[in-house]
Design an enzyme around this catalytic site. Structure first.
Site, PDB file in Angstrom:
ATOM      1  N   HIS A  89      29.871  44.603  -2.266  1.00 52.08           N
ATOM      2  CA  HIS A  89      30.096  44.245  -0.858  1.00 52.08           C
ATOM      3  C   HIS A  89      30.074  45.483   0.038  1.00 52.08           C
ATOM      4  O   HIS A  89      30.791  45.546   1.047  1.00 52.08           O
ATOM      5  CB  HIS A  89      31.419  43.487  -0.687  1.00 52.08           C
ATOM      6  CG  HIS A  89      31.492  42.227  -1.499  1.00 52.08           C
ATOM      7  ND1 HIS A  89      30.928  41.041  -1.090  1.00 52.08           N
ATOM      8  CD2 HIS A  89      32.040  41.992  -2.719  1.00 52.08           C
ATOM      9  CE1 HIS A  89      31.140  40.114  -2.009  1.00 52.08           C
ATOM     10  NE2 HIS A  89      31.798  40.663  -3.010  1.00 52.08           N
ATOM     11  N   SER A 115      12.230  62.123  13.831  1.00 54.06           N
ATOM     12  CA  SER A 115      12.494  61.593  15.163  1.00 54.06           C
ATOM     13  C   SER A 115      11.976  62.597  16.184  1.00 54.06           C
ATOM     14  O   SER A 115      12.214  63.801  16.049  1.00 54.06           O
ATOM     15  CB  SER A 115      13.997  61.365  15.363  1.00 54.06           C
ATOM     16  OG  SER A 115      14.279  61.031  16.712  1.00 54.06           O
ATOM     17  N   LYS A 135      17.093  64.443  12.534  1.00 56.05           N
ATOM     18  CA  LYS A 135      17.063  63.268  11.664  1.00 56.05           C
ATOM     19  C   LYS A 135      15.925  63.325  10.651  1.00 56.05           C
ATOM     20  O   LYS A 135      14.848  63.826  10.933  1.00 56.05           O
ATOM     21  CB  LYS A 135      16.926  61.991  12.506  1.00 56.05           C
ATOM     22  CG  LYS A 135      18.125  61.680  13.374  1.00 56.05           C
ATOM     23  CD  LYS A 135      17.891  60.396  14.157  1.00 56.05           C
ATOM     24  CE  LYS A 135      17.831  59.205  13.231  1.00 56.05           C
ATOM     25  NZ  LYS A 135      17.498  57.970  13.971  1.00 56.05           N
TER      26      LYS A 135
END
Length: 454
Positions: free
Chosen positions: A155, A278, A284
């Site tokens: 999860h 980017s 990034k």
């Protein structure tokens, strides 16, 4: 020039590979259709249904590059018939003595369904090759990281320890099952079609079955035994397997996508100095290859669903199903080819940050040992009583202050020594044993199976 963004010079590489694009290019498709007509003519000549000389003239002249494509398209529109434009275009370039012997007794579906068999054969061969390459990379990774411990997550939350090799082995085992599906499915998929008007070969009486067998042999495909004009399960199954393969590749891509997040930093895509993450945030390094695997999978699944819908058709011929296949099957094939190439690059160059895996494990203290502590307490209190005790001891927020062992000892449920004994040994259980099993089984299969899909 392509009218769709996916066909443009700028972006086509994202939606198809040169190898498979060449397979579906218009002239390549028309050449395949012509080859099928040549196979039919030769089979008919062998059985004395048309002159041998006419069949050889058809074989000699049936070249897509010689066709007037504008005329073919014009005649297709004029007649509103899917194949008559090609027939007339072929007749244009044939000697007059052979023109009446083209496409004798055949139908559009005889040509296009047999083409699908050839497509599935050729695409399946590329898929088999690329999947085996991906499997090889995954098996190597699984062996290398057999004992590299990391947090297992459920999860989206840290759970109990696993090894990275265990995670990769689960990918490899899934790929192996897809290879099994390809091997098992090939005899069902690479099957010709010569059915005539309603499937009973009435035009070719009394030698219809004999002709179909000769026709299929000419093209190197299997005889179906019975016509499959409205039995579209072959095409649907093939696309379904490709969609499942794409799903597996997307699962791998999503894992890399998530674990490349800087706050986790356990995996990174391979990159080159030329790749720009980017143009507005230069720091990034976006996992765009992994992300694209998910995008491709969505499109593949959607088109595969169209092919499953095509199974619901009527009577002995129904264009609603198989004409939709003309659009959907090439899309599934082209997109799967891109996904496989992207996955090959990803798995062969994946960067594994072992230090980050270790750091992410240790920063949770002994919390990831709660499963083994629960097992130890279960032997004394019973599973459900032990679970209830630990649940109360580890109320939300308590783990931020103290460890699990401290909570259990403070509750008087066990001693420190007992907790130490329960949490001793390999923190990842039998992960390494299962890695060994998967790798051994896959290596054994690879030693005995052909490198080429056959």
């Amino acid at each position: 020039m392509g009218t769709r963004l996916s066909d443009s010079e700028q972006y086509a590489h994202l939606w198809g590979t040169p190898e498979l694009t060449a397979l579906f290019d218009e002239r390549a498709r028309l050449q395949s259709w012509l080859d099928i007509l040549v196979g039919l003519a030769r089979a008919q000549a062998r059985l004395g249904m048309i002159p041998v000389a006419a069949a050889e003239q058809i074989a000699t002249n049936a070249r897509a590059k010689a066709l007037d494509l504008e005329y073919v398209a014009e005649q297709t529109r004029l007649t509103s018939h899917s194949m008559l434009g090609l027939i007339r275009g072929l007749q244009q370039i044939l000697p007059e003595t052979a023109r009446q012997y083209v496409y004798v007794g055949a139908t559009v579906q005889d040509v296009t369904d047999t083409w699908f068999a050839l497509v599935m054969r050729d695409v399946g061969s590329a898929v088999w090759r690329d999947l085996r390459a991906i499997e090889e990379s995954l098996l190597d990774l699984a062996q290398t990281h057999r004992d590299t411990h990391m947090a297992g997550r459920t999860h989206g939350q840290p759970g109990s320890p696993i090894t990275f090799g265990f995670k990769v082995a689960s990918w490899a085992d899934e790929v192996r099952r897809h290879l099994d599906r390809l091997r098992e499915g090939r005899p069902r998929w690479v099957v010709g079609q010569l059915a005539g008007a309603v499937g009973v070969l009435g035009f070719f009486e009394p030698r219809g079955l004999e002709l179909r067998q000769a026709f299929c042999a000419e093209l190197g495909v299997a005889d179906p035994g019975i016509s499959w004009l409205t039995s579209r399960d072959r095409v649907a199954e093939f696309a379904g397997v490709l969609s499942m393969i794409a799903g597996t590749l997307a699962r791998i891509g999503n894992e890399v996508y998530e674990l490349q997040r800087p706050e986790i930093d356990e995996l990174r895509e391979p990159t080159t100095p030329e790749i720009v993450g980017s143009i507005t945030m230069p720091h990034k390094r976006n996992p765009e290859g992994s992300e694209h695997l998910d995008t491709l999978s969505r499109l593949i699944r959607a088109n595969a669903a169209v092919l499953v819908e095509g199974m619901v058709v009527g009577h002995e011929r129904d264009g609603r199903g198989w004409k939709a296949e003309w659009v959907a099957l090439p899309e599934v094939c082209l997109l799967t080819g891109v996904a496989l190439q992207a996955a090959r690059r990803l798995t062969s160059g994946l960067v594994v940050n072992v230090e980050a895996m270790h750091a992410n494990l240790t920063r949770h203290g002994d919390q990831l040992a709660s499963e083994r502590l629960l097992a130890g307490l279960s032997g004394r209190l019973g599973k459900h009583a032990a679970q209830e005790l630990m649940h109360k001891s580890l109320v939300p927020g308590a783990g931020d202050v103290r460890g699990v062992i401290e909570a259990v000892v403070t509750a008087g449920a066990a001693t420190q020594q007992e907790c130490d004994e329960w949490t001793s040994g390999s923190p990842a259980g039998t992960a390494a044993v299962m890695v060994d099993f998967v790798v051994c089984r896959a290596r054994a299969a690879r030693r005995t199976e052909p490198e080429m899909w056959e």
